[in-house]
Design a protein around this motif. Sequence first.
Motif, PDB file in Angstrom:
ATOM      1  N   ALA A   1      11.794  -0.770 -10.524  1.00 40.42           N
ATOM      2  CA  ALA A   1      12.837  -1.799 -10.486  1.00 40.42           C
ATOM      3  C   ALA A   1      12.921  -2.434  -9.096  1.00 40.42           C
ATOM      4  CB  ALA A   1      14.180  -1.190 -10.868  1.00 40.42           C
ATOM      5  N   GLN A   2      12.790  -1.616  -8.055  1.00 34.23           N
ATOM      6  CA  GLN A   2      12.835  -2.150  -6.697  1.00 34.23           C
ATOM      7  C   GLN A   2      11.638  -3.060  -6.429  1.00 34.23           C
ATOM      8  OE1 GLN A   2      13.114   1.288  -4.179  1.00 34.23           O
ATOM      9  NE2 GLN A   2      15.313   1.507  -4.467  1.00 34.23           N
ATOM     10  N   LEU A   3      10.457  -2.663  -6.896  1.00 34.79           N
ATOM     11  CA  LEU A   3       9.266  -3.486  -6.695  1.00 34.79           C
ATOM     12  C   LEU A   3       9.370  -4.805  -7.459  1.00 34.79           C
ATOM     13  CD1 LEU A   3       6.451  -0.788  -6.773  1.00 34.79           C
ATOM     14  CD2 LEU A   3       7.328  -2.009  -4.792  1.00 34.79           C
ATOM     15  N   GLN A   4       9.924  -4.748  -8.674  1.00 31.25           N
ATOM     16  CA  GLN A   4      10.104  -5.977  -9.441  1.00 31.25           C
ATOM     17  C   GLN A   4      11.097  -6.908  -8.756  1.00 31.25           C
ATOM     18  OE1 GLN A   4      11.214  -4.758 -13.380  1.00 31.25           O
ATOM     19  NE2 GLN A   4       9.091  -4.483 -14.035  1.00 31.25           N
ATOM     20  N   GLN A   5      12.155  -6.330  -8.178  1.00 35.28           N
ATOM     21  CA  GLN A   5      13.146  -7.152  -7.469  1.00 35.28           C
ATOM     22  C   GLN A   5      12.514  -7.815  -6.254  1.00 35.28           C
ATOM     23  OE1 GLN A   5      16.225  -7.860  -8.559  1.00 35.28           O
ATOM     24  NE2 GLN A   5      16.303  -9.326  -6.888  1.00 35.28           N
ATOM     25  N   ARG A   6      11.663  -7.081  -5.541  1.00 35.53           N
ATOM     26  CA  ARG A   6      10.965  -7.669  -4.389  1.00 35.53           C
ATOM     27  C   ARG A   6      10.070  -8.815  -4.837  1.00 35.53           C
ATOM     28  NH1 ARG A   6       8.721  -2.619  -0.853  1.00 35.53           N
ATOM     29  NH2 ARG A   6      10.722  -1.688  -0.395  1.00 35.53           N
ATOM     30  N   ALA A   7       9.397  -8.639  -5.985  1.00 31.09           N
ATOM     31  CA  ALA A   7       8.509  -9.685  -6.488  1.00 31.09           C
ATOM     32  C   ALA A   7       9.314 -10.926  -6.871  1.00 31.09           C
ATOM     33  CB  ALA A   7       7.723  -9.170  -7.682  1.00 31.09           C
ATOM     34  N   LYS A   8      10.510 -10.735  -7.423  1.00 34.29           N
ATOM     35  CA  LYS A   8      11.364 -11.871  -7.769  1.00 34.29           C
ATOM     36  C   LYS A   8      11.874 -12.573  -6.511  1.00 34.29           C
ATOM     37  CE  LYS A   8      13.127 -10.135 -12.159  1.00 34.29           C
ATOM     38  NZ  LYS A   8      14.314  -9.633 -12.868  1.00 34.29           N
TER      39      LYS A   8
ATOM     40  N   ASP B   1       0.822  -1.193   0.000  1.00 37.42           N
ATOM     41  CA  ASP B   1       0.000   0.000   0.000  1.00 37.42           C
ATOM     42  C   ASP B   1       0.862   1.252   0.000  1.00 37.42           C
ATOM     43  OD1 ASP B   1      -2.231  -1.622   0.056  1.00 37.42           O
ATOM     44  OD2 ASP B   1      -2.624  -1.327   2.200  1.00 37.42           O
ATOM     45  N   SER B   2       1.951   1.237   0.766  1.00 36.70           N
ATOM     46  CA  SER B   2       2.803   2.412   0.836  1.00 36.70           C
ATOM     47  C   SER B   2       3.502   2.660  -0.499  1.00 36.70           C
ATOM     48  CB  SER B   2       3.810   2.292   1.974  1.00 36.70           C
ATOM     49  OG  SER B   2       4.704   1.241   1.742  1.00 36.70           O
ATOM     50  N   ALA B   3       3.822   1.602  -1.257  1.00 35.68           N
ATOM     51  CA  ALA B   3       4.446   1.778  -2.566  1.00 35.68           C
ATOM     52  C   ALA B   3       3.479   2.463  -3.527  1.00 35.68           C
ATOM     53  CB  ALA B   3       4.898   0.432  -3.127  1.00 35.68           C
ATOM     54  N   SER B   4       2.222   2.055  -3.535  1.00 35.72           N
ATOM     55  CA  SER B   4       1.253   2.708  -4.421  1.00 35.72           C
ATOM     56  C   SER B   4       0.979   4.131  -3.954  1.00 35.72           C
ATOM     57  CB  SER B   4      -0.045   1.905  -4.495  1.00 35.72           C
ATOM     58  OG  SER B   4      -0.713   1.899  -3.267  1.00 35.72           O
ATOM     59  N   GLN B   5       1.001   4.358  -2.643  1.00 38.06           N
ATOM     60  CA  GLN B   5       0.815   5.704  -2.115  1.00 38.06           C
ATOM     61  C   GLN B   5       1.996   6.590  -2.511  1.00 38.06           C
ATOM     62  OE1 GLN B   5      -1.904   6.910  -0.627  1.00 38.06           O
ATOM     63  NE2 GLN B   5      -0.957   8.920  -0.587  1.00 38.06           N
ATOM     64  N   LEU B   6       3.196   6.033  -2.473  1.00 39.65           N
ATOM     65  CA  LEU B   6       4.391   6.774  -2.863  1.00 39.65           C
ATOM     66  C   LEU B   6       4.306   7.190  -4.331  1.00 39.65           C
ATOM     67  CD1 LEU B   6       7.235   7.802  -2.154  1.00 39.65           C
ATOM     68  CD2 LEU B   6       8.089   5.547  -2.761  1.00 39.65           C
ATOM     69  N   LEU B   7       3.867   6.279  -5.172  1.00 41.17           N
ATOM     70  CA  LEU B   7       3.721   6.601  -6.590  1.00 41.17           C
ATOM     71  C   LEU B   7       2.672   7.687  -6.802  1.00 41.17           C
ATOM     72  CD1 LEU B   7       4.649   5.996  -9.429  1.00 41.17           C
ATOM     73  CD2 LEU B   7       2.977   4.156  -9.537  1.00 41.17           C
ATOM     74  N   SER B   8       1.590   7.610  -6.065  1.00 35.87           N
ATOM     75  CA  SER B   8       0.550   8.626  -6.151  1.00 35.87           C
ATOM     76  C   SER B   8       1.081   9.990  -5.708  1.00 35.87           C
ATOM     77  CB  SER B   8      -0.645   8.217  -5.297  1.00 35.87           C
ATOM     78  OG  SER B   8      -1.630   9.220  -5.306  1.00 35.87           O
ATOM     79  N   ASN B   9       1.830   9.999  -4.618  1.00 34.51           N
ATOM     80  CA  ASN B   9       2.433  11.252  -4.143  1.00 34.51           C
ATOM     81  C   ASN B   9       3.429  11.805  -5.153  1.00 34.51           C
ATOM     82  OD1 ASN B   9       0.962  11.033  -1.793  1.00 34.51           O
ATOM     83  ND2 ASN B   9       2.660  10.249  -0.578  1.00 34.51           N
ATOM     84  N   LEU B  10       4.147  10.922  -5.783  1.00 34.93           N
ATOM     85  CA  LEU B  10       5.114  11.317  -6.801  1.00 34.93           C
ATOM     86  C   LEU B  10       4.403  11.989  -7.980  1.00 34.93           C
ATOM     87  CD1 LEU B  10       8.123  11.144  -7.555  1.00 34.93           C
ATOM     88  CD2 LEU B  10       7.640   8.935  -8.594  1.00 34.93           C
TER      89      LEU B  10
END
Length: 87
Positions: free
Chosen positions: A74-81, A42-51
């Motif tokens: 790239a960081q989110l994709q690495q976490r998913a991997k 949730d915080s990642a999507s919130q960060l993108l929204s704030n950006l």
Amino acid sequence: MKQLSPETFAQLLIWGSVLLGLIAIAALFLGKLRGSAQQSEDSASQLLSNLQDLRQEGDISDTEYRTIKAVLGAQLQQRAKDDPDKA
């Protein structure tokens, strides 16, 4: 068939209670871990929204927006991997 002595029954009851308590603690711990993982997403999507808001307000340039978005992606994709269960 042998009958249980009162002492054996009491020990069985105590250890059964201990086991149930440990299971309950483990369930609470796992629930908190899952909650914090969901909060990170949730915080990642919130960060993108704030950006996006910062870009629209003119606080950052389009180039800065694209750079930050690419790094975040790239960081989110690495976490998913690293953790395929979250993907």
